[in-house]
Design a protein around this motif. Structure first.
Motif, PDB file in Angstrom:
ATOM      1  N   ILE A   2       0.765  -1.292   0.163  1.00 12.85           N
ATOM      2  CA  ILE A   2       0.109   0.067   0.014  1.00 12.85           C
ATOM      3  C   ILE A   2       0.902   1.098   0.122  1.00 12.85           C
ATOM      4  O   ILE A   2       1.674   1.327   0.969  1.00 12.85           O
ATOM      5  N   ARG A   3       0.690   2.258  -0.868  1.00 13.96           N
ATOM      6  CA  ARG A   3       1.310   3.367  -1.034  1.00 13.96           C
ATOM      7  C   ARG A   3       0.964   4.216   0.119  1.00 13.96           C
ATOM      8  O   ARG A   3      -0.208   4.406   0.357  1.00 13.96           O
ATOM      9  N   ASP A   4       2.045   4.922   0.359  1.00 12.57           N
ATOM     10  CA  ASP A   4       1.662   6.121   1.787  1.00 12.57           C
ATOM     11  C   ASP A   4       0.641   7.086   1.330  1.00 12.57           C
ATOM     12  O   ASP A   4      -0.223   7.302   1.986  1.00 12.57           O
ATOM     13  N   ASP A   5       0.807   7.499  -0.021  1.00 15.01           N
ATOM     14  CA  ASP A   5      -0.135   8.389  -0.526  1.00 15.01           C
ATOM     15  C   ASP A   5      -1.326   7.899  -0.303  1.00 15.01           C
ATOM     16  O   ASP A   5      -2.533   8.721  -0.332  1.00 15.01           O
ATOM     17  N   ALA A   6      -1.985   6.584  -0.741  1.00 11.42           N
ATOM     18  CA  ALA A   6      -3.173   5.927  -0.696  1.00 11.42           C
ATOM     19  C   ALA A   6      -3.826   6.047   0.751  1.00 11.42           C
ATOM     20  O   ALA A   6      -4.893   6.462   1.013  1.00 11.42           O
ATOM     21  N   VAL A   7      -2.954   6.072   1.920  1.00 10.70           N
ATOM     22  CA  VAL A   7      -3.377   6.196   3.256  1.00 10.70           C
ATOM     23  C   VAL A   7      -3.993   7.368   3.493  1.00 10.70           C
ATOM     24  O   VAL A   7      -4.959   7.655   4.003  1.00 10.70           O
ATOM     25  N   ILE A   8      -3.150   8.271   2.921  1.00 10.64           N
ATOM     26  CA  ILE A   8      -3.637   9.938   3.250  1.00 10.64           C
ATOM     27  C   ILE A   8      -4.679  10.545   2.509  1.00 10.64           C
ATOM     28  O   ILE A   8      -5.408  10.893   2.932  1.00 10.64           O
ATOM     29  N   ASN A  12      -8.201  11.826   3.936  1.00 10.79           N
ATOM     30  CA  ASN A  12      -8.858  12.975   3.295  1.00 10.79           C
ATOM     31  C   ASN A  12     -10.152  12.834   2.609  1.00 10.79           C
ATOM     32  O   ASN A  12     -11.088  13.676   2.658  1.00 10.79           O
ATOM     33  N   ALA A  13     -10.458  11.649   1.811  1.00 17.60           N
ATOM     34  CA  ALA A  13     -11.693  11.451   1.146  1.00 17.60           C
ATOM     35  C   ALA A  13     -12.933  10.993   2.068  1.00 17.60           C
ATOM     36  O   ALA A  13     -13.910  11.056   1.881  1.00 17.60           O
ATOM     37  N   ASN A  14     -12.254  10.551   3.444  1.00 22.51           N
ATOM     38  CA  ASN A  14     -13.441  10.138   4.224  1.00 22.51           C
ATOM     39  C   ASN A  14     -13.250  10.660   5.349  1.00 22.51           C
ATOM     40  O   ASN A  14     -13.749  10.238   6.743  1.00 22.51           O
ATOM     41  N   LYS A  15     -13.021  12.140   5.834  1.00 22.18           N
ATOM     42  CA  LYS A  15     -13.227  12.686   6.869  1.00 22.18           C
ATOM     43  C   LYS A  15     -14.463  12.465   7.794  1.00 22.18           C
ATOM     44  O   LYS A  15     -14.055  12.370   8.895  1.00 22.18           O
ATOM     45  N   PRO A  16     -15.356  12.648   7.298  1.00 20.89           N
ATOM     46  CA  PRO A  16     -16.663  12.370   8.007  1.00 20.89           C
ATOM     47  C   PRO A  16     -16.696  11.033   9.015  1.00 20.89           C
ATOM     48  O   PRO A  16     -17.158  11.088  10.292  1.00 20.89           O
ATOM     49  N   SER A 152      -2.863   3.747  11.299  1.00 19.89           N
ATOM     50  CA  SER A 152      -2.631   2.433  11.218  1.00 19.89           C
ATOM     51  C   SER A 152      -3.934   1.549  10.944  1.00 19.89           C
ATOM     52  O   SER A 152      -4.106   0.544  10.178  1.00 19.89           O
ATOM     53  N   ASP A 153      -5.028   2.278  11.269  1.00 16.97           N
ATOM     54  CA  ASP A 153      -6.279   1.722  11.230  1.00 16.97           C
ATOM     55  C   ASP A 153      -6.717   1.685   9.668  1.00 16.97           C
ATOM     56  O   ASP A 153      -7.255   0.790   8.997  1.00 16.97           O
ATOM     57  N   ILE A 154      -6.312   2.875   9.071  1.00 10.78           N
ATOM     58  CA  ILE A 154      -6.628   2.918   7.803  1.00 10.78           C
ATOM     59  C   ILE A 154      -5.650   2.170   6.812  1.00 10.78           C
ATOM     60  O   ILE A 154      -6.294   1.520   6.017  1.00 10.78           O
TER      61      ILE A 154
END
Length: 184
Positions: A2-8, A12-16, A152-154
């Motif tokens: 998993i790429r680091d940018d995929a986690v961030i 960002n896409a699921n902040k709610p 870590s959860d993401i």
């Protein structure tokens, strides 16, 4: 992998999904009531039990109204909770129930607490437990959980998704190359 940018990007896409709900710091005074008696074979005993239940519950309601009048007259809520509340857990803490969100308590309390302003006291609220009087000490606003606390959860979520996808692709590849014969 998993790429680091995929986690961030997921964060960002699921902040709610990463918002802590608003919490309500609530105190209460509970005057208990008793449930209606079960129907019994002896009709006279059942009627007597119903009358007794009604008398006890009317006394509980009157006691709650008396406590509410003391609050409206300016008496200290915490002292009144220690003196009158029948909730043995919160009683000694001045009626403190703690920091609640609407989904963490009974519907009657949840519905009333969200309508209160800080420092405000409710009218009498009836529930299956009895008669409650609430006091809202503080509203703790909803906050976004920091990225570092959920990273870590993401990563775990994304790894599970990727593993599931790869496993499905593997099964499809196996089906394409497999020679399946059915013998009856």
């Amino acid at each position: 992998k998993i790429r680091d940018d995929a986690v961030i990007n997921f964060y960002n896409a699921n902040k709610p999904q990463f918002m802590k709900p608003a919490l309500y710091r609530i105190r209460h005074i509970l005057i208990s009531k008793i449930p209606s008696p079960q129907k019994s074979a002896d009709e006279a005993s059942h009627k007597k039990a119903l009358r007794m239940t009604q008398i006890i519950n009317e006394e509980a309601k009157a006691k709650a109204e008396e406590v509410l009048q003391k609050i409206k007259a300016g008496e200290n809520f915490e002292q009144l909770a220690k003196e009158f509340s029948e909730d043995e857990v919160s009683k000694q803490k001045g009626g403190m129930l703690g920091d609640l969100h609407p989904g963490s308590t009974i519907p009657e309390i949840a519905e009333s607490m969200v309508k209160l302003n800080e420092g405000e006291t409710s009218n009498i609220i009836s529930s299956s437990f009895g008669h409650h009087i609430l006091k809202l000490d503080e509203i703790i606003p909803s906050v976004l959980i920091p990225f570092k606390d959920v990273q870590s959860d993401i990563l775990n979520i994304l790894m599970k998704r990727e593993t599931k996808k790869l496993f499905k692709e593997y099964l499809i590849a196996l089906e394409k190359t497999a020679k399946i014969e059915i013998f009856i």
